[in-house]
Design an enzyme around this catalytic site. Sequence first.
Site, PDB file in Angstrom:
ATOM      1  N   GLY A  22       1.185  -1.188  -0.052  1.00 19.54           N
ATOM      2  CA  GLY A  22       0.035   0.164  -0.021  1.00 19.54           C
ATOM      3  C   GLY A  22       1.078   1.967  -0.005  1.00 19.54           C
ATOM      4  O   GLY A  22       0.889   2.471   0.727  1.00 19.54           O
TER       5      GLY A  22
ATOM      6  N   TYR B 171     -13.947  -2.882  10.808  1.00 18.81           N
ATOM      7  CA  TYR B 171     -12.323  -1.830  10.953  1.00 18.81           C
ATOM      8  C   TYR B 171     -10.861  -2.472  12.379  1.00 18.81           C
ATOM      9  O   TYR B 171     -10.320  -3.015  12.507  1.00 18.81           O
ATOM     10  CB  TYR B 171     -12.346  -0.904  10.715  1.00 18.81           C
ATOM     11  CG  TYR B 171     -11.105   0.307  10.495  1.00 18.81           C
ATOM     12  CD1 TYR B 171      -9.983  -0.119   9.778  1.00 18.81           C
ATOM     13  CD2 TYR B 171     -10.619   0.840  12.192  1.00 18.81           C
ATOM     14  CE1 TYR B 171      -8.681  -0.347   9.261  1.00 18.81           C
ATOM     15  CE2 TYR B 171      -8.776   1.233  11.304  1.00 18.81           C
ATOM     16  CZ  TYR B 171      -8.436   1.328  10.687  1.00 18.81           C
ATOM     17  OH  TYR B 171      -6.756   1.567  10.552  1.00 18.81           O
TER      18      TYR B 171
END
Length: 252
Positions: free
Chosen positions: A16, A159
């Site tokens: 990422g 999350y």
Amino acid sequence: MTFDSGLKDKVALVTGGSRGIGRAIVETLAADGVDVTFFYRGNADAAREVTAAGEAAGWRIKAEQVDITDPQACEAAVERLADRSERIDILVNNAGVIRDNILGLLTPDDVRTVLDTNVGGVFNVTRAVVPYMISQRSGRIINISSVSGEKGGRGQTNYAASKGAINAMTRALAVELGRRKILVNAVAPGVIETEMSQGVRDLAGDEIKSRILLKRYGQPDEIAHAVWFLASRFANYITGQVLSVDGGFKME
């Protein structure tokens, strides 16, 4: 006075790495002489921007498009990196996604996507990298967690669960790999000024800042410097830790 971090000519993989915190990590390591390869999922323009900026600065930065939820793709990409560089010294598991909503409104896809990327992706990449570090009898693995892993927030059950899992994995893997001279740690950012956190900051900016002791959001480079520290020789006696970089979030 200058300080030798011990990072020059090391080989790093960052997942990422095309935007936000990931880009800051890529550039911080590369600026200190590290040969950095980063994975990105789909934004080829952003990836090209990072590599072009690195080339202009004289840094060694390469990009590769890899879906980290695909175990075979991760194995193949890591093998290509190892063949090219002959070693892998540093792994930074940064890639992650959010699909925030209250529990009753989360769809099965919201849960699956977050867990498959934030947890499954870390397993896939780390599992592919670890054999190379074991053969070297050295390595640093740094997972990007979140303040949400320890301090829950409304609308983030999926999350928070993913980042709590990363914290637990970090500690367990540190035990597993310690005798192989591989150090495993995590950095847990608070609210950082990135594209990923834009929606949350737009909705509850003043409320969030009121709960941060330093009364401001963090910057991507502040997370990158924590990663740099854990990758450097200055952290030779640190493993199994989750370092919070959150400005004192939810401390009062």
